[in-house]
Scaffold this motif. Structure first.
Motif, PDB file in Angstrom:
ATOM      1  N   CYS A   1       0.848  -1.198   0.000  1.00  0.00           N
ATOM      2  CA  CYS A   1       0.000   0.000   0.000  1.00  0.00           C
ATOM      3  C   CYS A   1       0.880   1.243   0.000  1.00  0.00           C
ATOM      4  N   LEU A   2       0.515   2.215  -0.844  1.00  0.00           N
ATOM      5  CA  LEU A   2       1.170   3.514  -0.862  1.00  0.00           C
ATOM      6  C   LEU A   2       0.142   4.596  -0.552  1.00  0.00           C
ATOM      7  N   LEU A   3       0.509   5.535   0.317  1.00  0.00           N
ATOM      8  CA  LEU A   3      -0.321   6.696   0.634  1.00  0.00           C
ATOM      9  C   LEU A   3       0.260   7.885  -0.119  1.00  0.00           C
ATOM     10  N   ILE A   4      -0.424   8.334  -1.154  1.00  0.00           N
ATOM     11  CA  ILE A   4       0.095   9.385  -2.030  1.00  0.00           C
ATOM     12  C   ILE A   4      -0.628  10.691  -1.719  1.00  0.00           C
ATOM     13  N   ARG A   5       0.136  11.692  -1.315  1.00  0.00           N
ATOM     14  CA  ARG A   5      -0.491  12.984  -1.020  1.00  0.00           C
ATOM     15  C   ARG A   5       0.221  14.098  -1.773  1.00  0.00           C
ATOM     16  N   GLY A   6      -0.515  15.156  -2.048  1.00  0.00           N
ATOM     17  CA  GLY A   6       0.021  16.323  -2.759  1.00  0.00           C
ATOM     18  C   GLY A   6      -1.095  17.326  -2.950  1.00  0.00           C
ATOM     19  N   ARG A   7      -0.741  18.585  -3.115  1.00  0.00           N
ATOM     20  CA  ARG A   7      -1.728  19.635  -3.289  1.00  0.00           C
ATOM     21  C   ARG A   7      -2.602  19.376  -4.514  1.00  0.00           C
ATOM     22  N   ARG A   8      -3.792  19.970  -4.505  1.00  0.00           N
ATOM     23  CA  ARG A   8      -4.697  19.841  -5.641  1.00  0.00           C
ATOM     24  C   ARG A   8      -4.015  20.324  -6.921  1.00  0.00           C
ATOM     25  N   ARG A   9      -4.258  19.620  -8.007  1.00  0.00           N
ATOM     26  CA  ARG A   9      -3.782  19.959  -9.356  1.00  0.00           C
ATOM     27  C   ARG A   9      -2.270  19.800  -9.510  1.00  0.00           C
ATOM     28  N   VAL A  10      -1.648  19.082  -8.571  1.00  0.00           N
ATOM     29  CA  VAL A  10      -0.212  18.877  -8.694  1.00  0.00           C
ATOM     30  C   VAL A  10       0.104  17.689  -9.598  1.00  0.00           C
ATOM     31  N   GLY A  11      -0.921  16.939 -10.001  1.00  0.00           N
ATOM     32  CA  GLY A  11      -0.717  15.859 -10.959  1.00  0.00           C
ATOM     33  C   GLY A  11      -0.733  14.468 -10.366  1.00  0.00           C
ATOM     34  N   LYS A  12      -1.359  14.291  -9.211  1.00  0.00           N
ATOM     35  CA  LYS A  12      -1.421  12.961  -8.589  1.00  0.00           C
ATOM     36  C   LYS A  12      -2.182  11.976  -9.462  1.00  0.00           C
ATOM     37  N   SER A  13      -3.360  12.387  -9.912  1.00  0.00           N
ATOM     38  CA  SER A  13      -4.186  11.489 -10.720  1.00  0.00           C
ATOM     39  C   SER A  13      -3.508  11.163 -12.050  1.00  0.00           C
ATOM     40  N   SER A  14      -2.871  12.174 -12.664  1.00  0.00           N
ATOM     41  CA  SER A  14      -2.183  11.929 -13.936  1.00  0.00           C
ATOM     42  C   SER A  14      -1.031  10.948 -13.749  1.00  0.00           C
ATOM     43  N   LEU A  15      -0.315  11.086 -12.639  1.00  0.00           N
ATOM     44  CA  LEU A  15       0.781  10.165 -12.356  1.00  0.00           C
ATOM     45  C   LEU A  15       0.268   8.739 -12.226  1.00  0.00           C
ATOM     46  N   VAL A  16      -0.804   8.563 -11.465  1.00  0.00           N
ATOM     47  CA  VAL A  16      -1.353   7.218 -11.260  1.00  0.00           C
ATOM     48  C   VAL A  16      -1.892   6.657 -12.565  1.00  0.00           C
ATOM     49  N   GLU A  17      -2.571   7.486 -13.345  1.00  0.00           N
ATOM     50  CA  GLU A  17      -3.092   7.028 -14.634  1.00  0.00           C
ATOM     51  C   GLU A  17      -1.952   6.587 -15.562  1.00  0.00           C
ATOM     52  N   GLU A  18      -0.854   7.346 -15.568  1.00  0.00           N
ATOM     53  CA  GLU A  18       0.286   6.975 -16.394  1.00  0.00           C
ATOM     54  C   GLU A  18       0.883   5.652 -15.923  1.00  0.00           C
ATOM     55  N   PHE A  19       0.973   5.483 -14.603  1.00  0.00           N
ATOM     56  CA  PHE A  19       1.493   4.220 -14.075  1.00  0.00           C
ATOM     57  C   PHE A  19       0.596   3.047 -14.467  1.00  0.00           C
ATOM     58  N   LEU A  20      -0.713   3.229 -14.363  1.00  0.00           N
ATOM     59  CA  LEU A  20      -1.640   2.163 -14.754  1.00  0.00           C
ATOM     60  C   LEU A  20      -1.485   1.836 -16.239  1.00  0.00           C
ATOM     61  N   ARG A  21      -1.260   2.873 -17.040  1.00  0.00           N
ATOM     62  CA  ARG A  21      -1.112   2.640 -18.481  1.00  0.00           C
ATOM     63  C   ARG A  21       0.135   1.811 -18.786  1.00  0.00           C
ATOM     64  N   VAL A  22       1.252   2.184 -18.186  1.00  0.00           N
ATOM     65  CA  VAL A  22       2.490   1.476 -18.510  1.00  0.00           C
ATOM     66  C   VAL A  22       2.558   0.104 -17.841  1.00  0.00           C
ATOM     67  N   SER A  23       1.868  -0.066 -16.703  1.00  0.00           N
ATOM     68  CA  SER A  23       1.912  -1.370 -16.020  1.00  0.00           C
ATOM     69  C   SER A  23       1.040  -2.393 -16.730  1.00  0.00           C
ATOM     70  N   GLY A  24      -0.083  -1.946 -17.315  1.00  0.00           N
ATOM     71  CA  GLY A  24      -0.993  -2.859 -17.997  1.00  0.00           C
ATOM     72  C   GLY A  24      -1.696  -3.828 -17.075  1.00  0.00           C
ATOM     73  N   ALA A  25      -1.662  -3.588 -15.767  1.00  0.00           N
ATOM     74  CA  ALA A  25      -2.265  -4.510 -14.805  1.00  0.00           C
ATOM     75  C   ALA A  25      -3.771  -4.305 -14.740  1.00  0.00           C
ATOM     76  N   PRO A  26      -4.540  -5.361 -14.415  1.00  0.00           N
ATOM     77  CA  PRO A  26      -5.968  -5.160 -14.134  1.00  0.00           C
ATOM     78  C   PRO A  26      -6.114  -4.217 -12.952  1.00  0.00           C
ATOM     79  N   SER A  27      -7.028  -3.271 -13.052  1.00  0.00           N
ATOM     80  CA  SER A  27      -7.097  -2.231 -12.018  1.00  0.00           C
ATOM     81  C   SER A  27      -8.502  -1.662 -11.922  1.00  0.00           C
ATOM     82  N   VAL A  28      -8.735  -0.977 -10.798  1.00  0.00           N
ATOM     83  CA  VAL A  28      -9.945  -0.178 -10.618  1.00  0.00           C
ATOM     84  C   VAL A  28      -9.516   1.164 -10.049  1.00  0.00           C
ATOM     85  N   TYR A  29     -10.095   2.231 -10.586  1.00  0.00           N
ATOM     86  CA  TYR A  29      -9.770   3.595 -10.148  1.00  0.00           C
ATOM     87  C   TYR A  29     -11.068   4.256  -9.683  1.00  0.00           C
TER      88      TYR A  29
END
Length: 471
Positions: free
Chosen positions: A33-61
């Motif tokens: 488990c990772l706890l990811i924190r950062g200010r709004r609009r700093v790109g947390k969701s984009s980072l996670v989406e990019e990771f999901l894309r490159v990992s290709g793992a089954p996932s739920v967001y």
């Protein structure tokens, strides 16, 4: 679609955690488990989406939206039903009516023979709306998820609440590894926007390193071309991002908002902030500043020296928010009636003065990243020093700790002007302040946007050297 730029270190951290899950298949507790924190609009969701894309793992967001517990549960069920998990159809067939049952069913449908990823975004909303959410999450993890080959990513923008999630005596304590996502640095912006080092620092001050704002900056264009285009569009990210973030942080009547605007206007001391905020009471201002500091929007800093001081000064942490409060928010009405040219004219007039102070924290962070400076002991902190009457102000102080140092390693000055190098007059002023600082003679360091023409410095740095600190 614009290429995903930067975040190499953060992507590597996510990939390493995912690989550990994959390597642990067949063991008793492969989950991570990772706890990811950062200010709004700093790109947390984009980072996670990019990771999901490159990992290709089954996932739920799943992203919480701040609604009621029942509304959030319905959204969770819909997210699972629309996900890439192989057994997602069970959420349509069984439609859990309770959070505990939904989380348990989610754990049940995760694969046992290959790694998967579960993302819960804006966790603080669930901590507010779902009864005993932290306890339910803890039980889910202890009894089910850690026994599955799953990477659980808990993401949040409320920094204080995300920190609290992992605090001692809280249910989820030590069950996740914390990951703090900051803004894009000058080096990322230089690469993303095809800018020279000096202009990359300007971009960092204007956009705050927020990817959503920086994406509107066409590669290779100047500061003034970007601002001219953004101010001609009342819906540009430069104009609306700060307003939306503040609306999410504070209700319209919150005094913290008024205090923030006073600090954004340039006030730094407690007395002057109170006056600029309408003469509010000491206790009210204390509560407001405590709230702003707790939300990591404002920082209260003390002079860095070997002697204690009470001369605290406040500043806004995010340079983009500082820029917006200074130049944009007071004139939104005219920008909305398509007179952004007036705002641009004001920015041109006040830019050099505003930038000179706004860039100082970014330069201190750059120097801290460059440690150790040639031939000097590594400084754990790089701060500044000032007196109540500002008769002594030192831009750079490198020391072993803050705010009361045991050992100071160097003093320095920042001159961040377009066509004026650090010269002998600046060196004499720095030497005079060194005497007033009252410590044994210390090495002197200069940082200049336009070079150095004086001798007698231990080290000197310009934009090119500073930007390398962020690579």
């Amino acid at each position: 679609m614009q290429a995903f730029i930067g975040r190499r270190r953060e992507l590597a951290v996510l990939r390493e955690a995912f690989d550990r899950v994959s390597d642990g298949i067949g063991s008793s507790e492969p989950g991570r488990c990772l706890l990811i924190r950062g200010r709004r609009r700093v790109g947390k969701s984009s980072l996670v989406e990019e990771f999901l894309r490159v990992s290709g793992a089954p996932s739920v967001y799943f992203t919480a939206a701040g609604g009621s517990a029942d509304a959030e549960l319905a959204e969770l069920c819909d997210a699972v039903a629309q996900s890439g998990l192989p057994e997602r159809g069970l959420f349509i067939d069984e439609a859990p009516g309770q959070w505990n049952a939904a989380l348990r069913l989610l754990a049940d449908i995760l694969p046992d023979d290959r790694p998967s990823v579960v993302v819960i975004d804006e966790v603080p909303y669930l901590m507010d709306s779902v009864d005993a959410f932290e306890g339910q999450l803890q039980r889910l993890w202890d009894r089910h998820l850690r026994r599955k080959p799953v990477l659980l990513l808990l993401v949040g923008s409320d920094l204080s609440m995300m920190e609290a999630l992992n605090e001692y005596r809280r249910p989820f304590h030590q069950r996740g590894t914390e990951m703090v996502l900051g803004p894009l640095g000058p080096a990322d912006l230089a690469e993303m926007l095809d800018l020279d080092a000096a202009t990359a620092f300007d971009a960092a001050l204007i956009t705050g390193g927020l990817p959503l704002v920086a994406r509107d900056w066409l590669p290779g264009t100047s500061v003034w071309e970007f601002l001219g285009t953004a101010l001609d569009n009342p819906t540009s990210a430069l104009l609306v991002s700060a307003e939306r973030s503040l609306a999410a942080e504070f209700p319209p009547q919150a005094m913290a908002g008024e205090v923030l605007r006073a600090i954004g206007s340039g006030e730094r001391t407690f007395t002057n902030i109170a006056r600029a905020a309408g003469g509010i009471a000491h206790s009210t201002l204390t509560r407001a500043t405590d709230l702003l500091i707790g939300k990591r929007i404002v920082i209260g800093e003390l002079p860095l020296s070997t002697r204690p001081s009470k001369e605290r000064r406040y500043r806004i942490v995010d340079p983009y928010l500082r820029f917006w409060l200074t130049f944009l928010e007071p004139h939104m009405a005219e920008i909305e009636r398509m007179r952004g040219d007036l705002a641009l004219r004001r920015i041109r007039v006040g830019w050099t003065s505003w930038r000179g102070r706004a860039v100082e924290p970014l330069i201190r962070e750059s120097l801290a990243r460059l440690q150790p400076i040639d031939g000097l002991p590594a400084s754990a902190v790089v701060g500044a020093y000032w007196t109540r009457g500002n008769d002594v102000e030192i831009d750079l102080v490198g020391a072993d700790r803050a705010p009361i140092a045991k050992q100071v390693h160097f003093l320095g000055s920042i001159k961040w002007l377009e066509n004026s190098p650090f010269d002998n007059h600046d060196l004499v002023a720095l030497q005079r302040h060194r005497v007033a600082y009252g410590v044994e003679p210390l090495p002197l360091v200069a940082v200049s946007r336009s070079g150095v023409t004086s001798a007698g410095l231990h080290a000197a740095y310009g934009p090119d050297e500073l930007v390398e600190a962020w690579r």
